[in-house]
Design a protein around this motif. Structure first.
Motif, PDB file in Angstrom:
ATOM      1  N   ALA A  58       6.158   2.490   1.082  1.00 11.87           N
ATOM      2  CA  ALA A  58       7.491   2.047   0.642  1.00 11.87           C
ATOM      3  C   ALA A  58       7.617   0.527   0.748  1.00 11.87           C
ATOM      4  N   GLN A  59       7.054  -0.058   1.800  1.00  8.30           N
ATOM      5  CA  GLN A  59       7.128  -1.506   1.968  1.00  8.30           C
ATOM      6  C   GLN A  59       6.242  -2.231   0.957  1.00  8.30           C
ATOM      7  N   LEU A  60       5.095  -1.651   0.625  1.00 12.70           N
ATOM      8  CA  LEU A  60       4.249  -2.225  -0.426  1.00 12.70           C
ATOM      9  C   LEU A  60       5.007  -2.270  -1.754  1.00 12.70           C
ATOM     10  N   SER A  61       5.690  -1.177  -2.050  1.00  8.09           N
ATOM     11  CA  SER A  61       6.472  -1.105  -3.284  1.00  8.09           C
ATOM     12  C   SER A  61       7.594  -2.136  -3.286  1.00  8.09           C
ATOM     13  N   ALA A  62       8.269  -2.284  -2.140  1.00  3.35           N
ATOM     14  CA  ALA A  62       9.366  -3.244  -2.032  1.00  3.35           C
ATOM     15  C   ALA A  62       8.885  -4.679  -2.214  1.00  3.35           C
ATOM     16  N   LYS A  63       7.630  -4.938  -1.843  1.00  8.78           N
ATOM     17  CA  LYS A  63       7.051  -6.272  -2.002  1.00  8.78           C
ATOM     18  C   LYS A  63       6.512  -6.500  -3.418  1.00  8.78           C
ATOM     19  N   GLY A  64       6.624  -5.484  -4.270  1.00  9.87           N
ATOM     20  CA  GLY A  64       6.154  -5.610  -5.640  1.00  9.87           C
ATOM     21  C   GLY A  64       4.658  -5.476  -5.788  1.00  9.87           C
ATOM     22  N   ILE A  65       3.992  -4.901  -4.786  1.00  7.11           N
ATOM     23  CA  ILE A  65       2.541  -4.716  -4.840  1.00  7.11           C
ATOM     24  C   ILE A  65       2.222  -3.447  -5.622  1.00  7.11           C
ATOM     25  N   SER A  66       1.368  -3.562  -6.606  1.00  6.46           N
ATOM     26  CA  SER A  66       1.045  -2.454  -7.496  1.00  6.46           C
ATOM     27  C   SER A  66       0.433  -1.282  -6.742  1.00  6.46           C
ATOM     28  N   LYS A  67       0.732  -0.075  -7.211  1.00  5.06           N
ATOM     29  CA  LYS A  67       0.153   1.126  -6.605  1.00  5.06           C
ATOM     30  C   LYS A  67      -1.359   1.140  -6.735  1.00  5.06           C
ATOM     31  N   SER A  68      -1.886   0.433  -7.731  1.00  3.40           N
ATOM     32  CA  SER A  68      -3.337   0.401  -7.934  1.00  3.40           C
ATOM     33  C   SER A  68      -4.036  -0.654  -7.079  1.00  3.40           C
ATOM     34  N   ALA A  69      -3.269  -1.449  -6.347  1.00  7.05           N
ATOM     35  CA  ALA A  69      -3.881  -2.486  -5.506  1.00  7.05           C
ATOM     36  C   ALA A  69      -4.745  -1.845  -4.435  1.00  7.05           C
ATOM     37  N   PRO A  70      -5.985  -2.281  -4.306  1.00  6.30           N
ATOM     38  CA  PRO A  70      -6.859  -1.698  -3.278  1.00  6.30           C
ATOM     39  C   PRO A  70      -6.398  -2.092  -1.880  1.00  6.30           C
ATOM     40  N   LEU A  71      -6.420  -1.129  -0.963  1.00  2.00           N
ATOM     41  CA  LEU A  71      -6.018  -1.365   0.415  1.00  2.00           C
ATOM     42  C   LEU A  71      -7.247  -1.369   1.317  1.00  2.00           C
ATOM     43  N   VAL A  72      -7.311  -2.328   2.212  1.00  2.00           N
ATOM     44  CA  VAL A  72      -8.364  -2.391   3.213  1.00  2.00           C
ATOM     45  C   VAL A  72      -7.727  -1.968   4.531  1.00  2.00           C
TER      46      VAL A  72
END
Length: 224
Positions: A58-72
């Motif tokens: 939810a916080q990634l989405s709020a920051k405008g980070i794409s769902k396809s962004a790779p997470l480490v």
């Protein structure tokens, strides 16, 4: 569509059952109070980290980070499992102590980029998971580093919700909480949330021998 119909897997996270264990052989012997079990394994990813992953997403989405962004993702494995279950592309930094079943589960969820890190690496050293994660992110455009221990994510609401569930399910009569401790993140956050409402509650951490916390000074009297 009916309000009872679940449309996303994240909607199934939380509200796990609380069951009485007082009648289970070997559990309540010698204990005067009632023993209850909070079944966090009934979250879709089988752990409390599903709650954490839901809030991070939810916080990634709020920051405008794409769902396809790779997470480490750094950690013992449960958070990575939960994030993979929510459909995120991951590179996992798993300590050597991480069990084979967690690695297999990650692979079954489509995670193939797994880096094993040293158990005893000191913070700040090149071998520490945090430093490895930062180097990976630096060389992968658009990737995001996820590590609960860094405090980059506001997880207070996540554990406030869990504390509220426990208090509601016990009618506010919870005297003590016993929980497993690995990195200590869940224990710390949940203890703070519960003590804000129940200042006299006792919090007891049960630490496995290969825990990241590493203190082995208190014997388990039940194991004697």
């Amino acid at each position: 569509m009916s309000k009872l119909c679940i449309t996303t897997i994240s909607d199934t996270v939380g509200r796990t059952p609380l069951v009485s264990l007082s009648g289970v052989d070997g559990v309540s012997h010698g204990v005067a109070g009632e023993i209850l079990g909070k079944l966090e394994y009934m979250n879709p990813g089988s752990s409390i980290k599903d709650r954490v992953a839901k809030h991070i997403v939810a916080q990634l989405s709020a920051k405008g980070i794409s769902k396809s962004a790779p997470l480490v993702v750094a950690g013992p494995g449960n958070l990575a499992i939960s994030l993979a279950m929510l459909g995120r592309s991951l590179t996992c930094l798993l300590p050597e102590r991480t069990t084979t079943d967690r690695v297999r589960l990650l692979k079954s969820l489509g995670v193939t980029d797994i880096v094993r890190t040293l158990d005893g690496a000191l913070p700040g050293s090149p071998e520490h998971a945090c430093e490895i994660g930062r180097r990976i992110v630096k060389h992968r455009a658009g990737s995001v580093y996820i590590d609960e221990e860094l405090g980059d994510w506001d997880l207070s609401a996540c554990y406030d919700e869990l504390a509220a569930e426990l208090i509601e399910q016990t009618d506010g009569t919870l005297d003590a909480l016993v929980l497993g401790v690995d990195t200590g993140n869940a224990a710390t956050h949940l203890s703070r949330a519960l003590k804000a409402k129940l200042p006299n509650i006792q919090i007891i951490g049960v630490e496995p021998t290969n825990s990241a916390i590493g203190e082995q000074t208190v014997d388990n009297p039940l194991a004697r």
